[in-house]
Design a protein around this motif. Structure first.
Motif, short mmCIF file in Angstrom:
data_model
loop_
_atom_site.label_atom_id
_atom_site.label_comp_id
_atom_site.label_asym_id
_atom_site.label_seq_id
_atom_site.Cartn_x
_atom_site.Cartn_y
_atom_site.Cartn_z
N GLY A 112 26.38 39.89 39.44
CA GLY A 112 26.01 39.67 40.94
C GLY A 112 26.41 37.89 41.13
O GLY A 112 26.86 37.33 42.44
N THR A 113 26.04 37.06 40.44
CA THR A 113 26.13 35.59 40.67
C THR A 113 27.67 35.26 40.82
O THR A 113 27.83 34.68 41.45
N TRP A 114 28.27 35.85 39.61
CA TRP A 114 29.74 35.85 39.70
C TRP A 114 30.35 36.24 41.02
O TRP A 114 31.16 35.46 41.52
N VAL A 115 30.04 37.26 41.49
CA VAL A 115 30.38 37.81 42.61
C VAL A 115 30.28 37.07 43.84
O VAL A 115 31.17 36.67 44.72
N GLY A 116 29.17 36.38 43.92
CA GLY A 116 28.68 35.66 44.91
C GLY A 116 29.60 34.40 44.97
O GLY A 116 30.24 34.11 45.84
N MET A 117 29.85 33.87 43.52
CA MET A 117 30.62 32.68 43.42
C MET A 117 32.14 32.92 43.97
O MET A 117 32.77 32.00 44.55
N PHE A 118 32.63 33.81 43.47
CA PHE A 118 33.91 34.40 43.80
C PHE A 118 33.99 34.56 45.26
O PHE A 118 35.15 34.05 45.70
N GLY A 119 33.13 35.11 45.98
CA GLY A 119 33.19 35.17 47.47
C GLY A 119 33.14 33.62 48.23
O GLY A 119 34.16 33.62 49.01
N VAL A 120 32.45 32.83 47.45
CA VAL A 120 32.64 31.49 48.35
C VAL A 120 33.76 30.78 47.93
O VAL A 120 34.64 30.21 48.90
N ILE A 121 34.40 31.12 46.71
CA ILE A 121 35.44 30.33 46.29
C ILE A 121 36.88 30.82 47.18
O ILE A 121 37.62 30.11 47.93
N ALA A 122 36.61 32.35 47.01
CA ALA A 122 37.98 32.88 47.93
C ALA A 122 37.80 32.28 49.59
O ALA A 122 38.73 32.31 50.04
N ALA A 143 46.26 41.91 37.40
CA ALA A 143 45.73 42.68 36.22
C ALA A 143 45.25 41.30 35.29
O ALA A 143 44.36 41.73 34.44
N VAL A 144 45.78 40.22 35.19
CA VAL A 144 45.48 39.32 34.43
C VAL A 144 43.89 38.75 34.74
O VAL A 144 43.25 38.46 34.04
N PHE A 145 43.89 38.81 36.23
CA PHE A 145 42.51 38.10 36.58
C PHE A 145 41.46 39.13 36.43
O PHE A 145 40.37 38.69 35.68
N VAL A 146 41.82 40.37 36.45
CA VAL A 146 40.68 41.38 35.99
C VAL A 146 40.39 41.45 34.53
O VAL A 146 39.22 41.38 33.98
N GLY A 147 41.62 41.44 33.81
CA GLY A 147 41.38 41.07 32.25
C GLY A 147 40.66 40.11 31.78
O GLY A 147 39.77 40.17 31.19
N LEU A 148 41.04 38.75 32.24
CA LEU A 148 40.43 37.50 31.83
C LEU A 148 39.11 37.39 32.36
O LEU A 148 37.86 36.98 31.56
N THR A 149 38.65 37.82 33.61
CA THR A 149 37.35 37.75 34.12
C THR A 149 36.47 38.72 33.61
O THR A 149 35.31 38.38 33.00
N GLY A 150 37.00 39.95 33.11
CA GLY A 150 36.07 40.93 32.51
C GLY A 150 35.61 40.58 31.24
O GLY A 150 34.82 40.75 30.76
N LEU A 151 36.73 39.79 30.43
CA LEU A 151 36.41 39.41 29.13
C LEU A 151 35.28 38.27 29.08
O LEU A 151 34.22 38.44 28.49
N ALA A 179 42.95 31.47 44.21
CA ALA A 179 41.47 31.92 44.28
C ALA A 179 41.21 32.99 42.94
O ALA A 179 40.14 32.81 42.20
N LEU A 180 42.31 33.65 42.70
CA LEU A 180 42.15 34.27 41.50
C LEU A 180 41.87 33.50 40.04
O LEU A 180 41.03 33.69 39.36
N GLU A 181 42.75 32.50 39.97
CA GLU A 181 42.46 31.60 38.79
C GLU A 181 40.99 30.96 38.63
O GLU A 181 40.63 30.80 37.64
N MET A 182 40.75 30.63 40.01
CA MET A 182 39.22 30.03 39.99
C MET A 182 38.18 30.88 39.64
O MET A 182 37.10 30.55 39.30
N GLY A 183 38.58 32.06 40.04
CA GLY A 183 37.53 33.32 39.80
C GLY A 183 37.53 33.25 38.27
O GLY A 183 36.42 33.49 37.95
N VAL A 184 38.36 33.32 37.40
CA VAL A 184 38.66 33.25 36.02
C VAL A 184 37.68 32.01 35.61
O VAL A 184 36.98 32.26 34.64
N VAL A 185 38.17 31.06 36.23
CA VAL A 185 37.37 29.47 35.87
C VAL A 185 35.83 29.88 36.05
O VAL A 185 34.89 29.52 35.21
N ALA A 186 35.44 30.42 37.13
CA ALA A 186 33.89 30.60 37.50
C ALA A 186 33.27 31.57 36.50
O ALA A 186 32.03 31.37 35.68
N ALA A 187 34.01 32.57 35.99
CA ALA A 187 33.39 33.66 35.06
C ALA A 187 33.33 32.70 33.84
O ALA A 187 32.36 33.01 33.19
#
Lengths: 319, 245
Positions: free
Chosen positions: B100-110, B223-231, B143-151
């Motif tokens: 939930g914390t990450w989803v909120g951050m990704f929302g703000v970043i996006a 796909a890269v975003f989902v994989g790296l963020t998930g990891l 946005a996707l790259e920063m989503g990974v950085v945030a994760a």
């Protein structure tokens, strides 16, 4: 408040252990050792102990905030170290803190959603709780304008937002003025009357003595004493009697048993052994005097607590 | 679970608005506006390409600042102030809390990247009479790259404080863009497929100087975003689950 009938204890802690290991030095320190206790449904159970006794660690293990080294932790039969086992629980930490940008109602709405409270019920529940904890009219005030006492009250409202069957309160009266402390006491008693189980951790022994049915006292990570308040404190085996109308002084049968005799304004106050109470009361009747009161003499919780800790310290010194 | 994750995410977004993240966006948008007169006068077509490159660079920095400022102290701060106790005692799992914390951050970043891109478009329309729609491909990649950085930052922040979080996140960001340097030698070629690279998100050239990237490439980025963020989040959940709070 929820009033469910539960046969089993509301809270069960069995053989709880917590050992901290120093990552580099390999040293270990046991914070909690073999702690067991249970809390009956619909009662107020106090947890007492000096600083470092293991109270907070035990509560945190019960809440899944600290991983136990051993033992089982159950709330109404469910493992409370797992999230699903905490769904019917309310918890107020010591000196609760909230995101400062939220309003009082906003904070409660957030916690209501997290606790899966039905959306339709949230509004009425928030206004009812804010009124109950003395914050009516402050729904829209942001929390950065709240005093410590007001945050404390909001912390209690937060703990009750999901109408829990079990409420754990850690120092709920800390930071409150005397009126606020009385309000919290009354709130705990009203929760018990509604069938809610309250587990109270507090340093305020007068508060514990006033509201708790039973206490567990921890010291140095182990249970030092556990029992009903009345049983623990009623250790003197004596009763205090107040009598009016002994115009010719104490009758011989009364004087034989009486101790610590005092007279003031025609009222006699004295103590007798529990075993002699019946004989003394008969003697008062025979003397045509008026028995005003018979009160069991008991320790204050503070005295009991201090004596228990002193005994424990002597044992440690001896060993 | 989804409702609890959503509630935590909304809390993060509300808190971010209070922290005036929008000021960061306005600041970098202002820098962009100031930069336009200093762009070399190569002719309209070349100047527009340079504008797109500068716009993407500023957008990237904006998103990085927003991501790290949000992620560095979110979890450590909640643990220190014990606000996390109120959340976890409600039966919320630690995994739900972190996600939930990450989803909120990704929302703000996006949202920040989208707002910044909209400002870029307005500036482009006024200056070059061109809406530059392919800037949105760049915005998506950022946005996707920063989503990974945030994760990554969230994962690191479960066990350490803000300074280490920022340092480690930046180190991993740079390492993520240095695959050919770090495992480019013959001896390390076997490691190359296993190396978690962020190069897939670098589409500055096709967006600034070409006609963008095809839809299949965008799908690959996702796909890269989902994989790296998930990891990163799985590692974060494992670390956080073992931590005494």
């Amino acid at each position: 408040m929820r009033m469910e009938v539960h046969e089993s204890p509301a809270v069960t802690v069995e053989r709880a252990e917590k050992v901290y290991r120093h990552a580099l030095l390999g040293r270990t320190q046991a914070a909690v050792r073999d702690v067991s206790f249970s809390v009956e449904p619909g009662t107020i159970h106090g947890m007492l102990g000096p600083n470092g006794a293991g109270k907070t660690t035990t509560l945190k293990m019960l809440l899944g905030l600290v991983w136990p080294s051993g033992g089982t932790f159950r709330i109404h039969g469910q493992d409370s170290t797992r999230p699903a086992g905490r769904r019917g629980l309310g918890f107020m930490p010591e000196q609760p803190y909230f995101p400062q940008h939220l309003t009082a109602a906003g904070a409660l709405r957030l916690y209501a959603r997290l606790a899966d409270v039905e959306t339709d019920a949230i509004g009425t529940r928030i206004s009812g709780l804010l009124e109950r904890v003395g914050l009516a009219g402050r729904e829209r005030a942001t929390l950065d304008t709240f005093s410590r006492g007001m945050l404390q009250r909001l912390g209690i409202a937060q703990a009750l937002i999901n109408e829990p069957a079990v409420v754990i309160l850690d120092e709920p009266a800390s930071g409150l003025d005397p009126v606020g402390q009385r309000d919290i006491r009354n709130l705990m008693l009203s929760l018990r009357d509604a069938g809610v189980t309250v587990l109270l951790s507090s340093h305020q022994l007068s508060e514990v003595e006033a509201v708790c049915d039973r206490v567990t006292i921890l010291n140095r990570g182990i249970v030092a004493a556990e029992g009903d308040i009345d049983d623990l404190l009623n250790v003197s085996g004596r009763a205090s009697l107040k009598v009016r109308g002994f115009s010719a002084g104490l009758p011989r049968e009364v004087a034989r048993h009486a101790d610590q005799v005092a007279v003031s304004g025609g009222v006699w106050v004295f103590s007798v052994a529990d075993a002699a109470v019946r004989a003394v009361v008969d003697a008062i009747d025979d003397a045509h005097a008026t028995l005003v009161s018979v009160t069991p003499m008991r320790d204050s919780l503070e005295d009991y607590f201090a004596r228990l800790l002193a005994d424990s310290a002597r044992e440690v010194t001896r060993s | 679970m989804i409702a609890r994750v959503g509630s935590i995410a909304l809390g993060v977004i509300a808190d971010s608005l209070r922290r005036k993240v929008v000021y960061v966006i306005v600041f970098f948008a202002g820098l962009l506006a100031l930069a336009i007169p200093s762009l070399p006068d190569y002719g309209v077509g070349v100047q527009a390409a340079v504008f797109r490159e500068v716009a993407l660079a500023l957008s990237y920095i904006t998103a990085l600042v927003v991501a790290l400022s949000l992620a560095a102290n979110r979890v450590p701060g909640e643990v220190e102030r014990r606000t996390v106790y109120n959340v976890l005692s409600k039966g919320v799992g630690r995994a739900e809390y972190l996600i939930g914390t990450w989803v909120g951050m990704f929302g703000v970043i996006a949202g920040s990247v989208a707002a910044f891109t909209a400002i870029e478009q307005i500036v482009a329309l006024i200056t070059y009479q061109d809406a530059m729609w392919r800037l949105w491909q760049g915005a998506l990649s950022i946005a996707l790259e920063m989503g990974v950085v945030a994760a990554i930052a969230v994962a690191v922040s479960t066990v350490t404080g803000p300074v280490v979080v920022v340092t480690a996140s930046l180190a991993l960001l740079f390492a993520g863009h240095a695959r050919s340097t770090l495992v480019g030698g013959e001896g390390a070629l076997a490691l190359k497929p296993l190396y978690p690279s962020l190069d897939a998100f670098n589409i500055v050239n096709p967006v600034a100087h070409g006609s963008g990237v095809p839809a299949t490439y965008v799908a690959g980025m996702l796909a890269v975003f989902v994989g790296l963020t998930g990891l990163a989040l799985v590692i974060g959940v494992v670390l956080f689950s073992q931590r005494d709070l």
